[in-house]
Design a protein around this motif. Structure first.
Motif, PDB file in Angstrom:
ATOM      1  N   PHE A 367       0.843  -1.229   0.053  1.00 31.63           N
ATOM      2  CA  PHE A 367      -0.058   0.055  -0.135  1.00 31.63           C
ATOM      3  C   PHE A 367       0.983   1.295  -0.189  1.00 31.63           C
ATOM      4  CE2 PHE A 367      -3.737   2.522   0.207  1.00 31.63           C
ATOM      5  CZ  PHE A 367      -3.982   3.155   1.379  1.00 31.63           C
ATOM      6  N   ASP A 368       1.866   1.224   0.651  1.00 35.10           N
ATOM      7  CA  ASP A 368       2.806   2.569   0.821  1.00 35.10           C
ATOM      8  C   ASP A 368       3.593   2.721  -0.565  1.00 35.10           C
ATOM      9  OD1 ASP A 368       3.981   1.840   4.390  1.00 35.10           O
ATOM     10  OD2 ASP A 368       2.276   2.828   3.450  1.00 35.10           O
ATOM     11  N   THR A 369       3.886   1.673  -1.041  1.00 35.70           N
ATOM     12  CA  THR A 369       4.451   1.760  -2.492  1.00 35.70           C
ATOM     13  C   THR A 369       3.585   2.296  -3.455  1.00 35.70           C
ATOM     14  OG1 THR A 369       5.677  -0.408  -2.099  1.00 35.70           O
ATOM     15  CG2 THR A 369       5.754   0.478  -4.295  1.00 35.70           C
ATOM     16  N   TYR A 370       2.140   1.939  -3.323  1.00 31.14           N
ATOM     17  CA  TYR A 370       1.175   2.313  -4.261  1.00 31.14           C
ATOM     18  C   TYR A 370       0.994   3.940  -4.003  1.00 31.14           C
ATOM     19  CZ  TYR A 370      -3.543   3.050  -5.955  1.00 31.14           C
ATOM     20  OH  TYR A 370      -4.697   3.390  -6.162  1.00 31.14           O
ATOM     21  N   ARG A 371       0.916   4.359  -2.863  1.00 30.69           N
ATOM     22  CA  ARG A 371       0.809   5.673  -2.617  1.00 30.69           C
ATOM     23  C   ARG A 371       2.189   6.528  -2.907  1.00 30.69           C
ATOM     24  NH1 ARG A 371      -1.357   6.874   2.959  1.00 30.69           N
ATOM     25  NH2 ARG A 371      -1.793   8.635   2.079  1.00 30.69           N
ATOM     26  N   GLY A 372       3.185   5.884  -3.317  1.00 26.57           N
ATOM     27  CA  GLY A 372       4.226   6.666  -3.583  1.00 26.57           C
ATOM     28  C   GLY A 372       4.954   6.850  -2.233  1.00 26.57           C
TER      29      GLY A 372
END
Lengths: 373, 304
Positions: A367-372
């Motif tokens: 999720f953190d990766t998705y949100r950048g």
């Protein structure tokens, strides 16, 4: 997206207002049960019906929004995001409050006893009333009114705005499951074999699905079959079902790829749709203000998350073990075989022992990766 | 030596030809696919096929033994299987003994036919029937049982953990009792009538006749069928359990085969699924060997 429908004809007959809170819902359901609103002298009304167990599109878990939990794309396996944190409502105190409320309703006979064992087709057929055309269901979860109740009874029902939890004096910010991406975008619709001899030709073939005309036909039916007509440069019309006894939703799902097909409906395309889609849009107006509350830090579209193969394998086994507990306990609490307060702590412990923290850890990373971040 | 073999085949070649199609079938469909068992010891990688993938030894077996679902699935499978055998094995025998007592031949044939017809109902249809007939509120059979006070008035027979086992086992007995009794009826009909005459002369009543003639005549058949049943003890059928599973009875209805489906098929964990399946088969095999050994020791007859 799931919408909740209530029988307006019954409410009018009993002189009641559409409920806005959980306690008002209980009163309305009791009236449906005891006061024979369909007027046939038999106590055959089913106050509330649903389909699915712990977490499915049309299950009671949607009500968890009334306690402020923002679900996304019908929250597979109970995962949701709050303030940038991935959480699971299976171990949340708010879910506990919801289950206590639902167990109370069930013990008063306000929820369809057969809902746990009914499959989707039995669920749909109950909503269409009995042989005399009388409505049988008071409050139910569905996609759209003609799809759920058939052309005859659809006029009796209206959409119910999301309900607020009001049983403990606290203020909750009501939310409803936000399914826009799940409904309009799809991932993994097409796969091509690495051994394909003529990949270019195959790609040109696949490309046709994503053309403007191709996509409309994938979703609603073929032009040469008479299900869709071209009415202008970027304009199409979905024709009424060729068999008037069948509702448009069922027709679409029988004669087209429908939502499961590869498609890209452009914003510039106008489609004049059959009444069921217009109905669906109109019925959802009741949810617009609630849906507008979703923000970037509590929007969790699971379909866009990427995991490594090892992570996927690890999650598969852990999730199956967690689901065994959550699916089972949900049913036992609902029917009253076990008491929520008495078994809550042991239940949370067993879910955590089955591996929920590890699952949340993996998901948080993606999720953190998705949100950048 | 070669001469003896040649002579043997000269006498029996027709029998071997009759056997050949079945042997080919079993070889192709039962022995050849066994090479897939190695999946249990390998990391399945679909791009490398069945034979590729890295060797990982007992990794997936350990994963299963250490998971929190190991004891529940094993326990549930055993409980359902053993109850099924305890209740379901004597039933056809008793039915055969009873039918054998009927005098009127026409009536005997009629009863036999009626009793084994349920066997031909498919599992899916049977479970649909169960869901309709035993539904809470509208089900005919559940209302019947409640009227007879066999079941409490608020019990949901299809939606409750306590009633799952009786429902599963008893409907299974209802369905297969008649069919399974056929072999016992056949065994009983081959009993020499002279024995019955001798019994009558000795002044034995029906009960004594049954104890001394009918049951001993059935013992070899019973032991062989028991061994065959024990070989499948952990093969609690996937179909019926899967269809009867619902949220409330998961605690008692999650068996090894449905767990393999959950993880192995739905989540594409093929190596894990194969490992669990192999464990299942090994336990079955051990039970089979033990039962055969016990049968040999106690009654002198056995399969192997």
């Amino acid at each position: 997206m799931c919408e909740v429908s209530v029988n307006k004809t019954w409410l009018d007959k009993l002189g009641l207002e559409a409920p806005k809170t959980f306690s008002e819902l209980e009163k309305v359901l009791l009236a449906f049960k005891n006061d024979d609103p369909n007027g046939n002298g038999l106590a055959d009304e089913v106050p509330m019906d649903f389909n699915g167990w712990f977490g499915s599109a049309y299950s009671l878990s949607n009500l968890v929004g009334g306690l402020g939990i923002q679900l996304t794309n019908w929250a597979n396996d109970g995962y949701f995001a709050e303030d940038g944190q991935v959480k699971n409502f299976a171990v949340d105190e708010r879910y506990k409050k919801l289950m206590k409320y639902l167990a109370q309703l069930y013990s008063e006979g306000l929820i369809n006893e057969n809902a746990i064992t009914n499959d989707y087709s039995m669920f749909q057929s109950l909503s269409r009333g009995n042989e005399n055309g009388e409505a049988l269901v008071g409050v139910v979860y569905g996609w759209e009114e003609t799809d759920k109740f058939g052309n005859n009874l659809a006029s009796q029902y209206v959409a119910l705005e999301p309900l607020t939890y009001d049983l403990d004096g606290e203020n909750y910010d009501v939310r409803w499951t936000y399914d826009y991406s799940g409904l309009n975008m799809s991932t993994n619709r097409v796969a091509m074999s690495a051994k394909c001899k003529n990949k270019e030709a195959a790609m040109r073939f696949l490309d046709q699905f994503y053309t403007q005309a191709g996509s409309v036909q994938v979703l609603f039916g073929g032009i040469s079959d008479g299900n869709v007509s071209e009415t202008g440069d970027n304009a199409y019309k979905v024709n009424d079902p060729q068999d008037p006894a069948v509702d448009p939703g069922t027709w679409k799902w029988t004669y087209a790829f429908a939502d499961n097909g590869p498609m890209y409906i452009r914003r510039a395309t106008t489609i004049e749709m059959t009444p069921d889609m217009d109905n669906a849009l109109r019925e959802r107006q009741a949810y617009e203000s609630t849906l507008a509350k979703v923000s970037e830090s509590d929007y969790y579209p699971q379909m866009f998350m990427k995991y490594t193969e090892d992570q996927q394998n690890e999650m598969a086994v852990l999730q199956a073990n967690v689901n065994n507990i959550t699916e089972n306990q949900w049913g036992l609490w609902l029917v009253g075989d076990e008491d929520v307060d008495a078994t809550w702590d042991a239940y949370v412990e067993s879910v955590n022992a089955a591996g929920l923290p590890r699952l949340l850890e993996i998901r948080q990373g993606a999720f953190d990766t998705y949100r950048g971040k | 030596m070669a001469k003896r073999v040649a002579k043997y085949f000269e006498h029996t070649w027709q029998l071997w030809v009759m056997l050949l199609p079945a042997m080919i079938y079993i070889f192709i469909f039962c022995y050849v696919p066994m090479y897939g068992v190695q999946l249990a010891f390998k990391e399945y990688n679909f791009s490398k096929g069945f034979l590729g993938g890295d060797f990982v030894g007992f990794k997936y077996f350990k994963q299963y033994f250490e998971s929190n679902m190991f004891w529940p699935t094993l326990r549930n499978t055993f409980v359902i299987a053993v109850t099924g055998i305890i209740v379901g094995f004597p039933a056809p025998i008793i039915l055969a003994l009873v039918i054998n007592q009927l005098r009127n031949e026409k009536w005997k044939k009629f009863v036999q036919t009626i009793v084994y017809i349920p066997y031909f109902i498919s599992v899916v249809v049977l479970v649909s029937m169960i869901n309709i007939l035993f539904a809470s509120g509208s089900g005919v059979v559940s209302n019947f049982f409640k009227a007879l006070h066999l079941v409490g008035p608020s019990v949901n027979i299809v939606g409750s953990a306590g009633t799952f086992l009786p429902l599963y086992v008893l409907t299974g007995v209802w369905q297969s009792m008649g069919w399974n009794s056929i072999i016992f009826i056949a065994a009983l009909s081959s009993v020499d009538t002279q024995l019955y005459d001798a019994c009558k002369v000795d002044g034995a009543n029906r009960w004594q006749t049954m104890l001394n003639i009918d049951i001993p005549a059935l013992i070899p058949t019973i032991m062989i069928l028991l061994i065959l049943n024990m070989g499948g003890i952990l093969n609690v059928g996937f179909d019926k359990i899967f269809l009867m599973q619902n949220s409330t009875n998961l605690g008692v209805s999650q068996v090894i085969s449905t767990y393999v489906y959950d993880v192995g098929v739905k989540s594409s964990q093929f190596s894990f699924g194969t490992a669990v399946g192999l464990f299942n088969t090994v336990v079955n095999f051990i039970c089979l060997v033990i039962t055969n050994w016990v049968s040999r020791r106690t009654t002198g007859s056995g399969l192997m």
